[in-house]
Motif scaffolding. Structure first.
Motif, PDB file in Angstrom:
ATOM      1  N   HIS A  64      46.766  -9.559 -54.444  1.00 10.17           N
ATOM      2  CA  HIS A  64      47.851  -9.682 -53.472  1.00 10.17           C
ATOM      3  C   HIS A  64      47.772  -8.573 -52.435  1.00 10.17           C
ATOM      4  CE1 HIS A  64      52.000  -9.194 -51.957  1.00 10.17           C
ATOM      5  NE2 HIS A  64      52.079 -10.505 -52.125  1.00 10.17           N
ATOM      6  N   GLU A  65      47.564  -7.336 -52.884  1.00  4.59           N
ATOM      7  CA  GLU A  65      47.476  -6.210 -51.956  1.00  4.59           C
ATOM      8  C   GLU A  65      46.280  -6.369 -51.024  1.00  4.59           C
ATOM      9  OE1 GLU A  65      47.095  -1.314 -51.945  1.00  4.59           O
ATOM     10  OE2 GLU A  65      47.217  -2.406 -53.836  1.00  4.59           O
ATOM     11  N   SER A  66      45.168  -6.847 -51.552  1.00  3.48           N
ATOM     12  CA  SER A  66      43.970  -7.033 -50.728  1.00  3.48           C
ATOM     13  C   SER A  66      44.185  -8.108 -49.663  1.00  3.48           C
ATOM     14  CB  SER A  66      42.774  -7.401 -51.614  1.00  3.48           C
ATOM     15  OG  SER A  66      42.439  -6.329 -52.474  1.00  3.48           O
ATOM     16  N   ILE A  67      44.969  -9.132 -49.993  1.00  2.00           N
ATOM     17  CA  ILE A  67      45.290 -10.166 -49.008  1.00  2.00           C
ATOM     18  C   ILE A  67      46.245  -9.615 -47.955  1.00  2.00           C
ATOM     19  CG2 ILE A  67      46.419 -12.400 -48.662  1.00  2.00           C
ATOM     20  CD1 ILE A  67      45.414 -13.207 -51.454  1.00  2.00           C
ATOM     21  N   MET A  68      47.252  -8.862 -48.403  1.00  2.00           N
ATOM     22  CA  MET A  68      48.252  -8.340 -47.470  1.00  2.00           C
ATOM     23  C   MET A  68      47.670  -7.330 -46.490  1.00  2.00           C
ATOM     24  SD  MET A  68      51.155  -9.878 -48.011  1.00  2.00           S
ATOM     25  CE  MET A  68      50.171 -11.341 -48.372  1.00  2.00           C
ATOM     26  N   ASN A  69      46.660  -6.574 -46.919  1.00  2.00           N
ATOM     27  CA  ASN A  69      46.098  -5.566 -46.011  1.00  2.00           C
ATOM     28  C   ASN A  69      44.848  -6.053 -45.282  1.00  2.00           C
ATOM     29  OD1 ASN A  69      43.899  -5.236 -47.778  1.00  2.00           O
ATOM     30  ND2 ASN A  69      44.826  -3.491 -48.820  1.00  2.00           N
ATOM     31  N   GLY A  70      44.507  -7.318 -45.496  1.00  6.87           N
ATOM     32  CA  GLY A  70      43.400  -7.902 -44.753  1.00  6.87           C
ATOM     33  C   GLY A  70      42.029  -7.665 -45.341  1.00  6.87           C
ATOM     34  N   ASP A  71      41.941  -6.967 -46.480  1.00  7.10           N
ATOM     35  CA  ASP A  71      40.636  -6.761 -47.109  1.00  7.10           C
ATOM     36  C   ASP A  71      40.046  -8.079 -47.604  1.00  7.10           C
ATOM     37  OD1 ASP A  71      40.702  -4.060 -46.619  1.00  7.10           O
ATOM     38  OD2 ASP A  71      41.429  -3.520 -48.618  1.00  7.10           O
ATOM     39  N   LEU A  72      40.919  -8.994 -48.013  1.00  8.40           N
ATOM     40  CA  LEU A  72      40.497 -10.352 -48.367  1.00  8.40           C
ATOM     41  C   LEU A  72      41.038 -11.284 -47.289  1.00  8.40           C
ATOM     42  CD1 LEU A  72      41.049 -10.556 -52.242  1.00  8.40           C
ATOM     43  CD2 LEU A  72      38.866 -10.726 -51.030  1.00  8.40           C
ATOM     44  N   PRO A  73      40.251 -11.608 -46.278  1.00 10.66           N
ATOM     45  CA  PRO A  73      40.737 -12.441 -45.174  1.00 10.66           C
ATOM     46  C   PRO A  73      40.831 -13.904 -45.569  1.00 10.66           C
ATOM     47  CG  PRO A  73      38.420 -11.950 -44.866  1.00 10.66           C
ATOM     48  CD  PRO A  73      38.859 -11.172 -46.077  1.00 10.66           C
ATOM     49  N   ALA A  74      41.427 -14.688 -44.705  1.00 10.43           N
ATOM     50  CA  ALA A  74      41.545 -16.128 -44.943  1.00 10.43           C
ATOM     51  C   ALA A  74      40.164 -16.726 -45.189  1.00 10.43           C
ATOM     52  CB  ALA A  74      42.197 -16.806 -43.743  1.00 10.43           C
ATOM     53  N   GLY A  75      40.065 -17.546 -46.226  1.00  7.97           N
ATOM     54  CA  GLY A  75      38.811 -18.207 -46.560  1.00  7.97           C
ATOM     55  C   GLY A  75      37.927 -17.442 -47.515  1.00  7.97           C
ATOM     56  N   ALA A  76      38.277 -16.183 -47.826  1.00  3.75           N
ATOM     57  CA  ALA A  76      37.451 -15.389 -48.748  1.00  3.75           C
ATOM     58  C   ALA A  76      37.485 -16.002 -50.144  1.00  3.75           C
ATOM     59  CB  ALA A  76      37.943 -13.951 -48.787  1.00  3.75           C
ATOM     60  N   ARG A  77      36.322 -16.061 -50.790  1.00  3.66           N
ATOM     61  CA  ARG A  77      36.252 -16.648 -52.128  1.00  3.66           C
ATOM     62  C   ARG A  77      36.834 -15.703 -53.164  1.00  3.66           C
ATOM     63  NH1 ARG A  77      30.476 -19.372 -53.318  1.00  3.66           N
ATOM     64  NH2 ARG A  77      31.682 -20.057 -55.143  1.00  3.66           N
ATOM     65  N   LEU A  78      37.554 -16.267 -54.121  1.00  4.13           N
ATOM     66  CA  LEU A  78      38.112 -15.508 -55.237  1.00  4.13           C
ATOM     67  C   LEU A  78      37.294 -15.856 -56.476  1.00  4.13           C
ATOM     68  CD1 LEU A  78      41.903 -16.093 -54.465  1.00  4.13           C
ATOM     69  CD2 LEU A  78      40.533 -14.062 -53.931  1.00  4.13           C
ATOM     70  N   ARG A  79      36.188 -15.151 -56.655  1.00  3.96           N
ATOM     71  CA  ARG A  79      35.281 -15.432 -57.768  1.00  3.96           C
ATOM     72  C   ARG A  79      35.847 -14.834 -59.055  1.00  3.96           C
ATOM     73  NH1 ARG A  79      31.944 -14.317 -53.306  1.00  3.96           N
ATOM     74  NH2 ARG A  79      30.404 -15.959 -52.851  1.00  3.96           N
ATOM     75  N   VAL A  80      36.115 -15.669 -59.993  1.00  6.82           N
ATOM     76  CA  VAL A  80      36.805 -15.254 -61.209  1.00  6.82           C
ATOM     77  C   VAL A  80      36.026 -14.166 -61.941  1.00  6.82           C
ATOM     78  CG1 VAL A  80      37.601 -16.000 -63.482  1.00  6.82           C
ATOM     79  CG2 VAL A  80      37.979 -17.459 -61.483  1.00  6.82           C
ATOM     80  N   ARG A  81      34.748 -14.366 -62.160  1.00  8.75           N
ATOM     81  CA  ARG A  81      33.973 -13.395 -62.933  1.00  8.75           C
ATOM     82  C   ARG A  81      33.822 -12.072 -62.185  1.00  8.75           C
ATOM     83  NH1 ARG A  81      32.334 -15.449 -67.490  1.00  8.75           N
ATOM     84  NH2 ARG A  81      32.118 -17.712 -67.731  1.00  8.75           N
ATOM     85  N   ASP A  82      33.657 -12.131 -60.876  1.00  5.80           N
ATOM     86  CA  ASP A  82      33.544 -10.899 -60.089  1.00  5.80           C
ATOM     87  C   ASP A  82      34.840 -10.098 -60.152  1.00  5.80           C
ATOM     88  OD1 ASP A  82      31.005 -11.650 -59.431  1.00  5.80           O
ATOM     89  OD2 ASP A  82      31.458 -12.219 -57.369  1.00  5.80           O
ATOM     90  N   LEU A  83      35.973 -10.789 -60.022  1.00  7.63           N
ATOM     91  CA  LEU A  83      37.267 -10.111 -60.071  1.00  7.63           C
ATOM     92  C   LEU A  83      37.525  -9.536 -61.457  1.00  7.63           C
ATOM     93  CD1 LEU A  83      39.355 -12.678 -58.001  1.00  7.63           C
ATOM     94  CD2 LEU A  83      38.791 -10.348 -57.307  1.00  7.63           C
ATOM     95  N   ALA A  84      37.144 -10.293 -62.488  1.00  6.91           N
ATOM     96  CA  ALA A  84      37.323  -9.806 -63.860  1.00  6.91           C
ATOM     97  C   ALA A  84      36.502  -8.540 -64.091  1.00  6.91           C
ATOM     98  CB  ALA A  84      36.929 -10.889 -64.859  1.00  6.91           C
ATOM     99  N   GLU A  85      35.301  -8.523 -63.526  1.00  7.59           N
ATOM    100  CA  GLU A  85      34.447  -7.345 -63.678  1.00  7.59           C
ATOM    101  C   GLU A  85      35.035  -6.148 -62.941  1.00  7.59           C
ATOM    102  OE1 GLU A  85      29.846  -5.986 -62.668  1.00  7.59           O
ATOM    103  OE2 GLU A  85      30.375  -8.115 -62.787  1.00  7.59           O
ATOM    104  N   GLN A  86      35.601  -6.376 -61.751  1.00  8.26           N
ATOM    105  CA  GLN A  86      36.205  -5.294 -60.977  1.00  8.26           C
ATOM    106  C   GLN A  86      37.382  -4.667 -61.717  1.00  8.26           C
ATOM    107  OE1 GLN A  86      37.180  -6.426 -56.928  1.00  8.26           O
ATOM    108  NE2 GLN A  86      35.337  -7.676 -56.784  1.00  8.26           N
ATOM    109  N   VAL A  87      38.199  -5.525 -62.324  1.00  6.35           N
ATOM    110  CA  VAL A  87      39.396  -5.046 -63.006  1.00  6.35           C
ATOM    111  C   VAL A  87      39.073  -4.560 -64.407  1.00  6.35           C
ATOM    112  CG1 VAL A  87      41.730  -5.673 -63.735  1.00  6.35           C
ATOM    113  CG2 VAL A  87      40.787  -6.653 -61.656  1.00  6.35           C
ATOM    114  N   GLY A  88      37.977  -5.057 -64.973  1.00  7.93           N
ATOM    115  CA  GLY A  88      37.619  -4.687 -66.334  1.00  7.93           C
ATOM    116  C   GLY A  88      38.390  -5.469 -67.366  1.00  7.93           C
ATOM    117  N   THR A  89      38.518  -6.777 -67.135  1.00  2.69           N
ATOM    118  CA  THR A  89      39.264  -7.628 -68.058  1.00  2.69           C
ATOM    119  C   THR A  89      38.496  -8.918 -68.284  1.00  2.69           C
ATOM    120  OG1 THR A  89      41.415  -8.683 -68.450  1.00  2.69           O
ATOM    121  CG2 THR A  89      40.585  -8.739 -66.210  1.00  2.69           C
ATOM    122  N   SER A  90      39.038  -9.770 -69.131  1.00  5.03           N
ATOM    123  CA  SER A  90      38.439 -11.084 -69.341  1.00  5.03           C
ATOM    124  C   SER A  90      38.803 -11.996 -68.175  1.00  5.03           C
ATOM    125  CB  SER A  90      38.934 -11.682 -70.660  1.00  5.03           C
ATOM    126  OG  SER A  90      40.325 -11.961 -70.575  1.00  5.03           O
TER     127      SER A  90
END
Length: 226
Positions: free
Chosen positions: A21-47
């Motif tokens: 949410h923060e990345s979307i609000m500050n423009g780091d994740l712009p419109a159309g950016a893919r939300l890759r589940v495994r990449d995000l899980a790796e970034q956060v360190g979760t399943s």
């Protein structure tokens, strides 16, 4: 699943949601950016499970959507949504400004002036996200004076939904030195609130949102967004 495990999963989901949410609000994740589940899980360190749940919540909030061959992406920009969202904003925020101007205290009027000063500084320094944050803080002070929390919460939800449009509009105008549309309406709004001029406050908000819609439309047209 044990209660403690469910609580842990829920907490992780909240953390992932807040991060995206923060990345979307500050423009780091712009419109159309893919939300890759495994990449995000790796970034956060979760399943992957909390990430999938967080993305589902983002879809419900109108901040993400499913795209063919891509999966989940940050919600794209369209002219139709721009018009629809800003029409609803006008309906709500014109009334919120009118009611707020009637009831706002001298102390809160001074707080609006402070936020206006911070907003101008951010604008001069070309810090678009900070500019938008201070703009929304200024408006929130006025709208909260209307003493209708449901109205304020609904407006804030719309702000989240249209943050990507706001970024486009501000970034397309910030370097146009002869264009004062990014601060002129707020200055007038602060003055109207200080004078408890509810008609002027309502008119300023109406004009501001019409102007913003036109500016963002022009920017989207340059990007060939339909």
């Amino acid at each position: 699943m044990p209660v403690s495990k469910r609580a842990e999963t829920s907490l992780l989901t909240d953390q992932v949601y807040d991060m995206i949410h923060e990345s979307i609000m500050n423009g780091d994740l712009p419109a159309g950016a893919r939300l890759r589940v495994r990449d995000l899980a790796e970034q956060v360190g979760t399943s992957v499970m909390p990430v999938r749940e967080a993305i589902r919540r983002l879809e419900e909030a109108g901040l993400a959507e499913r795209s063919p061959h891509k999966g989940a992406v940050v919600k794209g920009l369209t002219l139709a949504e721009l018009v629809h969202v800003y029409d609803v904003r006008r309906l709500l925020e014109v009334e919120a400004a009118r009611l707020g101007a009637q009831r706002i205290s001298a102390e809160d009027s001074a707080r609006m002036q402070d936020e206006f000063a911070l907003m101008r500084t951010a604008l001069d320094e070309r810090r678009v996200v900070a500019y938008l944050d201070h703009d929304e803080a200024l408006l929130t002070i006025l709208y909260e004076a209307a003493e209708n929390p449901v109205l304020v919460d609904t407006i804030r939800t719309l702000w989240q939904r249209c943050r990507a449009y706001k970024i486009v509009g501000a970034e397309g105008t910030v370097d146009t030195t002869e264009d004062d549309s990014l601060w002129m309406y707020q200055q007038r709004l602060v003055e109207a609130a200080r004078e408890h001029d509810d008609a002027a406050a309502a008119a300023v908000n109406n004009d501001s949102l019409l102007d913003a819609t036109a500016r963002i439309k022009a920017q989207l047209a340059q990007q060939d967004v339909s």
